[in-house]
Design an enzyme around this catalytic site. Structure first.
Site, mmCIF file in Angstrom:
data_model
loop_
_atom_site.group_PDB
_atom_site.id
_atom_site.type_symbol
_atom_site.label_atom_id
_atom_site.label_comp_id
_atom_site.label_asym_id
_atom_site.label_seq_id
_atom_site.Cartn_x
_atom_site.Cartn_y
_atom_site.Cartn_z
ATOM 1 C CG ASP A 20 -1.966 -1.134 1.127
ATOM 2 O OD1 ASP A 20 -2.358 -1.480 -0.006
ATOM 3 O OD2 ASP A 20 -2.373 -1.662 2.177
ATOM 4 C CE LYS A 42 -4.145 -5.883 0.063
ATOM 5 N NZ LYS A 42 -4.865 -4.743 -0.511
ATOM 6 C CE LYS A 74 -11.375 -5.197 -1.664
ATOM 7 N NZ LYS A 74 -10.020 -4.611 -1.602
ATOM 8 C CG HIS A 76 -19.193 -5.048 -8.152
ATOM 9 N ND1 HIS A 76 -19.832 -4.112 -7.387
ATOM 10 C CD2 HIS A 76 -20.078 -6.059 -8.310
ATOM 11 C CE1 HIS A 76 -21.052 -4.530 -7.092
ATOM 12 N NE2 HIS A 76 -21.217 -5.714 -7.640
ATOM 13 C CB THR A 139 -12.926 -5.942 7.223
ATOM 14 O OG1 THR A 139 -12.017 -5.107 6.519
ATOM 15 C CG2 THR A 139 -12.620 -7.389 6.909
HETATM 16 O O1 C5P Z 1 -3.952 -3.029 8.170
HETATM 17 P P1 C5P Z 1 -2.976 -3.569 7.165
HETATM 18 O O2 C5P Z 1 -1.929 -2.569 6.776
HETATM 19 O O3 C5P Z 1 -2.416 -4.892 7.518
HETATM 20 O O4 C5P Z 1 -3.855 -3.772 5.846
HETATM 21 C C1 C5P Z 1 -3.385 -4.513 4.754
HETATM 22 C C2 C5P Z 1 -4.484 -4.640 3.717
HETATM 23 O O5 C5P Z 1 -5.607 -5.325 4.231
HETATM 24 C C3 C5P Z 1 -4.986 -3.292 3.205
HETATM 25 O O6 C5P Z 1 -4.657 -3.234 1.828
HETATM 26 C C4 C5P Z 1 -6.466 -3.254 3.459
HETATM 27 O O7 C5P Z 1 -7.186 -3.004 2.283
HETATM 28 C C5 C5P Z 1 -6.811 -4.633 3.964
HETATM 29 N N1 C5P Z 1 -7.577 -4.555 5.230
HETATM 30 C C6 C5P Z 1 -8.881 -4.961 5.253
HETATM 31 N N2 C5P Z 1 -9.575 -4.954 6.432
HETATM 32 C C7 C5P Z 1 -8.990 -4.542 7.570
HETATM 33 C C8 C5P Z 1 -7.663 -4.124 7.564
HETATM 34 C C9 C5P Z 1 -6.982 -4.138 6.363
HETATM 35 O O8 C5P Z 1 -9.426 -5.343 4.228
HETATM 36 N N3 C5P Z 1 -9.694 -4.563 8.698
#
Ligand code: C5P
Length: 254
Positions: A20, A42, A74, A76, A139
């Site tokens: 990211d 990713k 994603k 759609h 989420t």
């Molecule tokens: O929080 P983190 O940096 O680990 O997030 C990694 C990826 O997981 C992000 O690209 C985000 O889109 C996804 N993510 C998610 N739901 C969460 C936290 C992160 O889909 N609760």
């Protein structure tokens, strides 16, 4: 350089590092730095768009360095558009890509798989088509968000139902919260992938951090999950150390 045990390597194959970041240079640096600890990278909409703007094929940049990509776009759209987009996703280096299951319909999901197959044939992918993964429910959504949209099925039930549909419609797995993956695997089997974001790692669990869903717990719960991990590694002071500790913690349960 630390030599990984076979269990730690196994653990690494189940870690998907979220790139990211806003530039290709940062993404490539991260993937090079962590490639021996991480099985998949990713690429989401931010990096994918940045790479387009920079005119750099990001999947190929990662692939050239030996890395596999989870193309987190994603998809759609109408079935035919998703078919064409899925075909375009099926290039060397893409291990999997995803589509939304909600409000998509069976035909769109089937067309995604067909498009992936067609793209794999056209590009002579020796390992076959990329896996097509369905996003169950984001989420970030709560029960009250769902109600506002007129959806009165509870979040957990909707995740379960969409997983069931993903199986019935021929997808290869789902994106679901880590806390739900164990129960879903019990019901829908381990010949299906459970891609789980929301993984946190505090190194040492401290008081007040019990709510964190840790990588070791995630692999204990579910044998066929892939853990999407971002900040827990990328924001660590020592990224390689954090990644290694995560693999060690996971390896104990494999
Ligand atoms: O929080 P983190 O940096 O680990 O997030 C990694 C990826 O997981 C992000 O690209 C985000 O889109 C996804 N993510 C998610 N739901 C969460 C936290 C992160 O889909 N609760």
């Amino acid at each position: 350089m630390i030599e990984l045990t076979s269990k730690e390597q196994q653990a690494g194959n189940r870690v998907c590092l979220a790139l990211d970041v806003p530039t290709v240079r940062e993404a490539v640096n991260l993937s090079s730095e962590l490639s021996d600890y991480v099985g998949i990278f990713k690429v989401g909409k931010q990096l994918h768009t940045a790479a387009c703007n920079e005119g750099v094929p990001i999947v190929n940049e990662i692939y050239k360095r030996g890395g596999n990509t989870f193309l987190d776009l994603k998809l759609h759209d109408t079935p035919n558009t998703v078919y064409e987009a899925s075909k375009a996703c099926s290039v060397p280096g893409v291990y999997m890509f995803n589509i939304h299951i909600g409000e998509s319909g069976k035909l769109m999901c089937e067309k995604a798989v067909e498009g992936a197959e067609k793209g794999a044939q056209e590009n002579y992918l020796i390992l076959g088509r990329p896996k097509v993964i369905g996003v169950t429910v984001l989420t970030s959504i709560s029960n009250s968000d769902l109600e506002e949209e007129g959806i009165f099925t509870k979040y957990d039930d909707l995740v379960r139902r969409r997983t069931e549909l993903a199986r019935d419609w021929g997808l290869d797995g789902v994106v679901c919260p880590a806390s739900k993956a164990g129960a879903l695997e019990k019901e829908f089997g381990s010949d299906f992938l459970y891609v789980t974001p929301g993984i946190k790692w505090a190194g040492v669990r401290r008081e007040g951090q019990k709510q964190l869903y840790t990588p070791d717990k995630a692999v204990q719960d579910c044998t066929s999950s892939i853990l999407v991990i971002g900040g827990a590694i990328t924001t660590a002071k020592d990224r390689r150390k954090a990644a290694y500790e995560i693999l060690q913690a996971m390896a104990k349960h494999l």
